[in-house]
Design a protein around this motif. Structure first.
Motif, PDB file in Angstrom:
ATOM      1  N   MET A 180       0.847  -1.180   0.000  1.00  0.00           N
ATOM      2  CA  MET A 180       0.000   0.000   0.000  1.00  0.00           C
ATOM      3  C   MET A 180       0.889   1.239   0.000  1.00  0.00           C
ATOM      4  O   MET A 180       1.912   1.271   0.659  1.00  0.00           O
ATOM      5  N   LYS A 181       0.488   2.260  -0.700  1.00  0.00           N
ATOM      6  CA  LYS A 181       1.243   3.506  -0.769  1.00  0.00           C
ATOM      7  C   LYS A 181       1.199   4.223   0.575  1.00  0.00           C
ATOM      8  O   LYS A 181       0.368   3.942   1.417  1.00  0.00           O
ATOM      9  N   ALA A 182       2.088   5.183   0.726  1.00  0.00           N
ATOM     10  CA  ALA A 182       2.111   5.998   1.942  1.00  0.00           C
ATOM     11  C   ALA A 182       0.804   6.766   2.086  1.00  0.00           C
ATOM     12  O   ALA A 182       0.163   7.124   1.102  1.00  0.00           O
ATOM     13  N   ASN A 183       0.430   6.988   3.315  1.00  0.00           N
ATOM     14  CA  ASN A 183      -0.812   7.716   3.591  1.00  0.00           C
ATOM     15  C   ASN A 183      -0.630   9.212   3.387  1.00  0.00           C
ATOM     16  O   ASN A 183       0.478   9.723   3.427  1.00  0.00           O
ATOM     17  N   ALA A 184      -1.724   9.906   3.188  1.00  0.00           N
ATOM     18  CA  ALA A 184      -1.731  11.356   3.029  1.00  0.00           C
ATOM     19  C   ALA A 184      -2.357  11.985   4.269  1.00  0.00           C
ATOM     20  O   ALA A 184      -3.323  11.464   4.803  1.00  0.00           O
ATOM     21  N   LEU A 185      -1.804  13.089   4.719  1.00  0.00           N
ATOM     22  CA  LEU A 185      -2.386  13.814   5.841  1.00  0.00           C
ATOM     23  C   LEU A 185      -3.457  14.763   5.322  1.00  0.00           C
ATOM     24  O   LEU A 185      -3.299  15.400   4.285  1.00  0.00           O
ATOM     25  N   ARG A 186      -4.560  14.841   6.053  1.00  0.00           N
ATOM     26  CA  ARG A 186      -5.634  15.772   5.693  1.00  0.00           C
ATOM     27  C   ARG A 186      -6.227  16.323   6.992  1.00  0.00           C
ATOM     28  O   ARG A 186      -6.347  15.606   7.971  1.00  0.00           O
ATOM     29  N   THR A 187      -6.620  17.592   6.971  1.00  0.00           N
ATOM     30  CA  THR A 187      -7.253  18.155   8.161  1.00  0.00           C
ATOM     31  C   THR A 187      -8.665  17.597   8.294  1.00  0.00           C
ATOM     32  O   THR A 187      -9.317  17.264   7.304  1.00  0.00           O
ATOM     33  N   VAL A 188      -9.130  17.495   9.529  1.00  0.00           N
ATOM     34  CA  VAL A 188     -10.447  16.919   9.815  1.00  0.00           C
ATOM     35  C   VAL A 188     -11.550  17.672   9.087  1.00  0.00           C
ATOM     36  O   VAL A 188     -12.464  17.070   8.530  1.00  0.00           O
ATOM     37  N   ARG A 189     -11.465  18.987   9.020  1.00  0.00           N
ATOM     38  CA  ARG A 189     -12.540  19.755   8.388  1.00  0.00           C
ATOM     39  C   ARG A 189     -12.635  19.528   6.883  1.00  0.00           C
ATOM     40  O   ARG A 189     -13.611  19.888   6.256  1.00  0.00           O
ATOM     41  N   LYS A 190     -11.598  18.923   6.278  1.00  0.00           N
ATOM     42  CA  LYS A 190     -11.607  18.664   4.833  1.00  0.00           C
ATOM     43  C   LYS A 190     -11.897  17.199   4.506  1.00  0.00           C
ATOM     44  O   LYS A 190     -11.775  16.795   3.361  1.00  0.00           O
ATOM     45  N   LEU A 191     -12.303  16.418   5.493  1.00  0.00           N
ATOM     46  CA  LEU A 191     -12.651  15.022   5.225  1.00  0.00           C
ATOM     47  C   LEU A 191     -13.907  14.946   4.372  1.00  0.00           C
ATOM     48  O   LEU A 191     -14.762  15.829   4.419  1.00  0.00           O
ATOM     49  N   ALA A 192     -14.028  13.872   3.618  1.00  0.00           N
ATOM     50  CA  ALA A 192     -15.208  13.632   2.787  1.00  0.00           C
ATOM     51  C   ALA A 192     -15.766  12.253   3.124  1.00  0.00           C
ATOM     52  O   ALA A 192     -15.074  11.402   3.673  1.00  0.00           O
ATOM     53  N   MET A 193     -17.023  12.048   2.767  1.00  0.00           N
ATOM     54  CA  MET A 193     -17.679  10.770   3.036  1.00  0.00           C
ATOM     55  C   MET A 193     -17.042   9.619   2.258  1.00  0.00           C
ATOM     56  O   MET A 193     -17.261   8.466   2.587  1.00  0.00           O
ATOM     57  N   THR A 194     -16.239   9.907   1.264  1.00  0.00           N
ATOM     58  CA  THR A 194     -15.592   8.859   0.477  1.00  0.00           C
ATOM     59  C   THR A 194     -14.207   8.502   1.005  1.00  0.00           C
ATOM     60  O   THR A 194     -13.563   7.599   0.469  1.00  0.00           O
ATOM     61  N   ASP A 195     -13.749   9.181   2.048  1.00  0.00           N
ATOM     62  CA  ASP A 195     -12.401   8.954   2.564  1.00  0.00           C
ATOM     63  C   ASP A 195     -12.302   7.673   3.388  1.00  0.00           C
ATOM     64  O   ASP A 195     -13.243   7.287   4.087  1.00  0.00           O
ATOM     65  N   ILE A 196     -11.146   7.035   3.296  1.00  0.00           N
ATOM     66  CA  ILE A 196     -10.810   5.865   4.090  1.00  0.00           C
ATOM     67  C   ILE A 196      -9.646   6.276   4.993  1.00  0.00           C
ATOM     68  O   ILE A 196      -8.632   6.787   4.509  1.00  0.00           O
ATOM     69  N   LEU A 197      -9.790   6.053   6.307  1.00  0.00           N
ATOM     70  CA  LEU A 197      -8.770   6.444   7.267  1.00  0.00           C
ATOM     71  C   LEU A 197      -8.072   5.224   7.843  1.00  0.00           C
ATOM     72  O   LEU A 197      -8.659   4.148   7.922  1.00  0.00           O
ATOM     73  N   GLN A 198      -6.825   5.435   8.248  1.00  0.00           N
ATOM     74  CA  GLN A 198      -6.035   4.393   8.882  1.00  0.00           C
ATOM     75  C   GLN A 198      -5.390   4.984  10.127  1.00  0.00           C
ATOM     76  O   GLN A 198      -4.924   6.123  10.104  1.00  0.00           O
ATOM     77  N   PHE A 199      -5.365   4.217  11.215  1.00  0.00           N
ATOM     78  CA  PHE A 199      -4.792   4.672  12.475  1.00  0.00           C
ATOM     79  C   PHE A 199      -3.631   3.771  12.871  1.00  0.00           C
ATOM     80  O   PHE A 199      -3.654   2.568  12.620  1.00  0.00           O
ATOM     81  N   ALA A 200      -2.643   4.361  13.524  1.00  0.00           N
ATOM     82  CA  ALA A 200      -1.492   3.587  13.994  1.00  0.00           C
ATOM     83  C   ALA A 200      -1.958   2.518  14.977  1.00  0.00           C
ATOM     84  O   ALA A 200      -2.895   2.729  15.755  1.00  0.00           O
ATOM     85  N   ASN A 201      -1.338   1.366  14.929  1.00  0.00           N
ATOM     86  CA  ASN A 201      -1.623   0.243  15.838  1.00  0.00           C
ATOM     87  C   ASN A 201      -3.059  -0.257  15.754  1.00  0.00           C
ATOM     88  O   ASN A 201      -3.604  -0.759  16.743  1.00  0.00           O
ATOM     89  N   ASP A 202      -3.704  -0.089  14.616  1.00  0.00           N
ATOM     90  CA  ASP A 202      -5.067  -0.595  14.415  1.00  0.00           C
ATOM     91  C   ASP A 202      -5.101  -1.279  13.042  1.00  0.00           C
ATOM     92  O   ASP A 202      -4.810  -0.646  12.039  1.00  0.00           O
ATOM     93  N   PRO A 203      -5.457  -2.560  13.003  1.00  0.00           N
ATOM     94  CA  PRO A 203      -5.427  -3.285  11.732  1.00  0.00           C
ATOM     95  C   PRO A 203      -6.558  -2.925  10.771  1.00  0.00           C
ATOM     96  O   PRO A 203      -6.509  -3.277   9.599  1.00  0.00           O
TER      97      PRO A 203
END
Length: 73
Positions: free
Chosen positions: A1-24
């Protein structure tokens, strides 16, 4: 998988997929709500429907968004 992109919370969209550290899990945004004081409530559900999260963050906080995540739905 490619590196993740940082985005501010206020610019999130309903189509976004998020990933968190230490969470599969990968999470899709299911609801966004702007609250008083510049904070946002973000409801997330894992792609496998096994987990849900609710974040309350400042609109300027940054989160990791999986590039091309909308293609995973």
């Amino acid at each position: 998988m490619k590196a993740n992109a940082l985005r501010t919370v206020r610019k999130l969209a309903m189509t976004d997929i998020l990933q968190f550290a230490n969470d599969p899990h990968l999470y899709r945004v299911v609801a966004l709500e702007q609250m008083l004081g510049g904070r946002w409530k973000v409801m997330l559900r894992s792609l496998d429907e096994a987990a849900t999260l609710m974040l309350v963050r400042s609109g300027t906080d940054q989160v990791f968004v999986v590039p091309g995540g909308a293609l995973m739905h």
